[in-house]
Design an enzyme around this catalytic site. Sequence first.
Site, mmCIF file in Angstrom:
data_model
loop_
_atom_site.group_PDB
_atom_site.id
_atom_site.type_symbol
_atom_site.label_atom_id
_atom_site.label_comp_id
_atom_site.label_asym_id
_atom_site.label_seq_id
_atom_site.Cartn_x
_atom_site.Cartn_y
_atom_site.Cartn_z
ATOM 1 N N SER A 158 0.799 -1.226 0.000
ATOM 2 C CA SER A 158 0.000 0.000 0.000
ATOM 3 C C SER A 158 0.834 1.280 0.000
ATOM 4 O O SER A 158 0.337 2.335 -0.363
ATOM 5 C CB SER A 158 -0.912 0.028 1.226
ATOM 6 O OG SER A 158 -1.720 -1.115 1.231
ATOM 7 N N THR A 191 -3.756 -4.896 9.099
ATOM 8 C CA THR A 191 -3.721 -6.212 8.469
ATOM 9 C C THR A 191 -3.312 -7.274 9.493
ATOM 10 O O THR A 191 -3.288 -7.004 10.696
ATOM 11 C CB THR A 191 -2.844 -6.179 7.181
ATOM 12 O OG1 THR A 191 -2.927 -7.442 6.550
ATOM 13 C CG2 THR A 191 -1.392 -5.864 7.466
ATOM 14 N N LYS A 241 -6.803 -7.316 12.879
ATOM 15 C CA LYS A 241 -8.088 -6.723 12.466
ATOM 16 C C LYS A 241 -9.208 -6.859 13.494
ATOM 17 O O LYS A 241 -10.152 -6.086 13.474
ATOM 18 C CB LYS A 241 -8.546 -7.365 11.148
ATOM 19 C CG LYS A 241 -7.733 -6.909 9.961
ATOM 20 C CD LYS A 241 -8.241 -7.540 8.701
ATOM 21 C CE LYS A 241 -7.367 -7.196 7.535
ATOM 22 N NZ LYS A 241 -7.842 -7.753 6.284
ATOM 23 N N ASP A 274 -12.252 -3.530 2.977
ATOM 24 C CA ASP A 274 -11.977 -4.787 2.261
ATOM 25 C C ASP A 274 -13.191 -5.225 1.460
ATOM 26 O O ASP A 274 -13.070 -5.753 0.349
ATOM 27 C CB ASP A 274 -11.647 -5.907 3.258
ATOM 28 C CG ASP A 274 -10.199 -5.858 3.708
ATOM 29 O OD1 ASP A 274 -9.398 -5.179 3.045
ATOM 30 O OD2 ASP A 274 -9.884 -6.494 4.731
ATOM 31 N N GLY A 308 -11.356 -19.878 4.194
ATOM 32 C CA GLY A 308 -10.754 -19.050 5.244
ATOM 33 C C GLY A 308 -11.835 -18.377 6.062
ATOM 34 O O GLY A 308 -12.934 -18.113 5.554
ATOM 35 N N GLY A 324 -10.293 -12.150 9.031
ATOM 36 C CA GLY A 324 -10.830 -10.814 8.775
ATOM 37 C C GLY A 324 -11.225 -10.608 7.320
ATOM 38 O O GLY A 324 -12.298 -10.053 7.027
ATOM 39 N N THR A 342 -9.659 -24.484 10.528
ATOM 40 C CA THR A 342 -10.265 -24.725 11.839
ATOM 41 C C THR A 342 -11.777 -24.728 11.644
ATOM 42 O O THR A 342 -12.387 -23.670 11.434
ATOM 43 C CB THR A 342 -9.826 -23.625 12.830
ATOM 44 O OG1 THR A 342 -8.406 -23.498 12.754
ATOM 45 C CG2 THR A 342 -10.238 -23.933 14.253
ATOM 46 N N MET A 400 1.180 -16.724 0.806
ATOM 47 C CA MET A 400 1.679 -15.365 0.984
ATOM 48 C C MET A 400 3.164 -15.375 1.374
ATOM 49 O O MET A 400 3.562 -16.136 2.248
ATOM 50 C CB MET A 400 0.872 -14.650 2.087
ATOM 51 C CG MET A 400 1.316 -13.232 2.329
ATOM 52 S SD MET A 400 0.258 -12.378 3.538
ATOM 53 C CE MET A 400 0.911 -12.999 5.078
ATOM 54 N N TYR A 439 -1.793 -10.913 -2.138
ATOM 55 C CA TYR A 439 -1.252 -10.061 -3.217
ATOM 56 C C TYR A 439 0.277 -10.053 -3.234
ATOM 57 O O TYR A 439 0.887 -9.368 -4.042
ATOM 58 C CB TYR A 439 -1.790 -8.625 -3.107
ATOM 59 C CG TYR A 439 -1.626 -8.027 -1.737
ATOM 60 C CD1 TYR A 439 -0.416 -7.482 -1.335
ATOM 61 C CD2 TYR A 439 -2.674 -8.041 -0.822
ATOM 62 C CE1 TYR A 439 -0.259 -6.956 -0.080
ATOM 63 C CE2 TYR A 439 -2.534 -7.511 0.446
ATOM 64 C CZ TYR A 439 -1.314 -6.970 0.805
ATOM 65 O OH TYR A 439 -1.154 -6.457 2.064
HETATM 66 P P1 NAP Z 1 -6.519 -13.611 9.326
HETATM 67 O O1 NAP Z 1 -7.645 -12.869 9.897
HETATM 68 O O2 NAP Z 1 -5.309 -13.810 10.167
HETATM 69 O O3 NAP Z 1 -7.041 -15.038 8.837
HETATM 70 C C1 NAP Z 1 -6.165 -15.971 8.310
HETATM 71 C C2 NAP Z 1 -6.938 -17.128 7.724
HETATM 72 O O4 NAP Z 1 -5.992 -17.933 7.031
HETATM 73 C C3 NAP Z 1 -7.637 -18.017 8.746
HETATM 74 O O5 NAP Z 1 -8.818 -18.511 8.198
HETATM 75 C C4 NAP Z 1 -6.634 -19.159 8.937
HETATM 76 O O6 NAP Z 1 -7.212 -20.385 9.302
HETATM 77 C C5 NAP Z 1 -6.124 -19.292 7.522
HETATM 78 N N1 NAP Z 1 -4.804 -19.914 7.465
HETATM 79 C C6 NAP Z 1 -3.629 -19.400 7.855
HETATM 80 N N2 NAP Z 1 -2.647 -20.271 7.624
HETATM 81 C C7 NAP Z 1 -3.215 -21.372 7.082
HETATM 82 C C8 NAP Z 1 -2.720 -22.620 6.620
HETATM 83 N N3 NAP Z 1 -1.419 -22.898 6.675
HETATM 84 N N4 NAP Z 1 -3.590 -23.514 6.092
HETATM 85 C C9 NAP Z 1 -4.907 -23.214 6.031
HETATM 86 N N5 NAP Z 1 -5.438 -22.066 6.456
HETATM 87 C C10 NAP Z 1 -4.604 -21.154 6.970
HETATM 88 O O7 NAP Z 1 -6.014 -12.940 7.968
HETATM 89 P P2 NAP Z 1 -6.774 -11.963 6.936
HETATM 90 O O8 NAP Z 1 -6.632 -10.574 7.413
HETATM 91 O O9 NAP Z 1 -8.105 -12.504 6.660
HETATM 92 O O10 NAP Z 1 -5.821 -12.068 5.643
HETATM 93 C C11 NAP Z 1 -5.652 -13.283 4.943
HETATM 94 C C12 NAP Z 1 -4.871 -13.028 3.636
HETATM 95 O O11 NAP Z 1 -5.593 -12.133 2.827
HETATM 96 C C13 NAP Z 1 -3.509 -12.365 3.821
HETATM 97 O O12 NAP Z 1 -2.629 -12.903 2.877
HETATM 98 C C14 NAP Z 1 -3.772 -10.907 3.500
HETATM 99 O O13 NAP Z 1 -2.623 -10.234 3.043
HETATM 100 C C15 NAP Z 1 -4.789 -11.045 2.409
HETATM 101 N N6 NAP Z 1 -5.629 -9.858 2.270
HETATM 102 C C16 NAP Z 1 -5.661 -9.238 1.065
HETATM 103 C C17 NAP Z 1 -6.450 -8.126 0.871
HETATM 104 C C18 NAP Z 1 -6.449 -7.438 -0.450
HETATM 105 O O14 NAP Z 1 -6.880 -6.280 -0.510
HETATM 106 N N7 NAP Z 1 -6.059 -8.111 -1.515
HETATM 107 C C19 NAP Z 1 -7.243 -7.651 1.910
HETATM 108 C C20 NAP Z 1 -7.242 -8.352 3.130
HETATM 109 C C21 NAP Z 1 -6.426 -9.463 3.301
HETATM 110 P P3 NAP Z 1 -7.441 -20.798 10.837
HETATM 111 O O15 NAP Z 1 -8.726 -20.151 11.250
HETATM 112 O O16 NAP Z 1 -7.515 -22.266 10.797
HETATM 113 O O17 NAP Z 1 -6.270 -20.275 11.611
#
Ligand code: NAP
Length: 498
Positions: free
Chosen positions: A243, A288, A292, A328, A351, A354, A376, A415, A440
């Site tokens: 960003s 992020t 969140k 988002d 997933g 957040g 989970t 990622m 991304y």
């Molecule tokens: P978050 O709240 O920490 O959630 C992470 C999620 O990923 C949870 O569902 C977690 O599962 C799952 N996870 C993590 N490691 C895993 C693995 N090894 N195997 C399976 N599932 C796994 O994260 P978030 O904020 O939602 O962000 C997630 C991704 O989206 C990041 O890469 C972030 O950079 C990206 N993102 C992109 C944008 C965009 O504008 N393009 C916006 C927001 C987020 P559990 O519940 O089992 O732990």
Amino acid sequence: MKFEVCIPIIAPTLEKAIGELKEAEKSVDLIELRIDYINNIDEKKLKKILEKRAKKAIVTCRPKSLCGNFEGSEEERINLLKKAVEFNADFIDIEIESGKAAINELIENKHNAKVIVSYHNLKETPPLNELQKKYEEIKKLSRDLIKIVANANSINDNFIIFELLKNKSDLIAFCMGIRGQISRILAPKYGSRMTFASLKEGKESASGQISIEEMKNVYNIGLINKDTQPIGVIGSFAENSMSKNMHNSCFKQKNLNYVYMPLKVAENELKKFMENFRKFNFKGASVTIPHKLEVMDYIDEVDEIAKSVGAVNILSNNSGKIIGSNSDCYGAMEALKEKTSLKNKRVLVIGAGGGARAIIYGLKKENAAVTLTNRTLDKAKSLANEFNIKYGKIENMKELIKNSEIIINTTSVGMKPGPDESIIKEEDLAENKIVMDIVYKPIETKMIKMARKAKCVAITGDRMLAYQALEPFKMWTGQDADFELMENALLEQIRKGE
Ligand code: NAP
């Protein structure tokens, strides 16, 4: 003396040092000649390099004991500094560890040079009262400038340095290390007399040094002053955020006095960081992984959309009142709608963090039929109940994909700096399905590559990222962002990083 950005020269030979000196002089008005890096440095070489300079120069000769390269005796080292005065160096850096006698002697005979008496703590940032004592101890000796540099083990250490800088006009101070980078960027805001930037990546004289190109072209260092409003992205891997280029290029284009920086906040540091965010009146932030949800505990208000989504990814500080929002959802829906309508579409969201919450909320508003799965299962179940959607076990991914027209990965799988993995298998995909990965970094994730191979329609995470940046920009500055400029800045950053 005005604020200066200084480039250290760390070359092993005189010829290379002169070459780098000339290159650095194209970018800045102040160079630090780290003569301890020049093999077999002697009077003759020192004289030559000082003669070759066209801009001001600091001469520094760090001993091995202070993580420098000088291997000669202490007498030889101090003698070289004295010679630097004779050869008209503009500044001489001498470490507090050199002892009162040597420092006093140098100061007595400094002629036109300014002496910087420096203290480096390579291990940690001590508490403010200790640093203040150190400053006062040096102040008794110094007539010109004092340099205090400490290693940041936490982003919160930077705020100790900002406090230390208050009401001092003779101090150069910042933190080292990746967690200390904001103090290098905000040096002109908080009153440090200098900041240091490397000539290019790989030419850092200390950890956490940012290249001059990035300082100038990403952070617009020449435009930062005491009125600059700090903004950034709060995350435990904030340095991976894409960003900064988007927002900073737009601030520059619109002549807005803001700077956007990665705010690398570890999981257990958020509470303290938010106290500092308030105290130092940061104007806003993106939020992020993994903050969140927790961030909601430390703010004054959560707006309607963030409440419905159940996650905050934007903070704005309105005269001390910190409001949490979520952009988002808007970003993801715009990215999807570039390729497809959503009404009545069968969508699989993978997933339950957040990102997933925001996307499910948006999809429901668009009247899509959403199914959720997550590593989970309990989390999938509770989120599905909250939004009144279906959920399935991650072990049944093949079946879940088969029954969906749109598949969205919202997990952080794939990622960087994590492994190049995909949450789905290529053989489970079929032609014409729409596959979106919100990761991304990298843009072309393993999942996206698989989708392209399987002749699916691929939507990469940068689209959502670019769209979701529009709303916070408006909140922070009151002005509309230029979408095309933001998108180009993002793509340029991606091109450089991959
Ligand atoms: P978050 O709240 O920490 O959630 C992470 C999620 O990923 C949870 O569902 C977690 O599962 C799952 N996870 C993590 N490691 C895993 C693995 N090894 N195997 C399976 N599932 C796994 O994260 P978030 O904020 O939602 O962000 C997630 C991704 O989206 C990041 O890469 C972030 O950079 C990206 N993102 C992109 C944008 C965009 O504008 N393009 C916006 C927001 C987020 P559990 O519940 O089992 O732990």
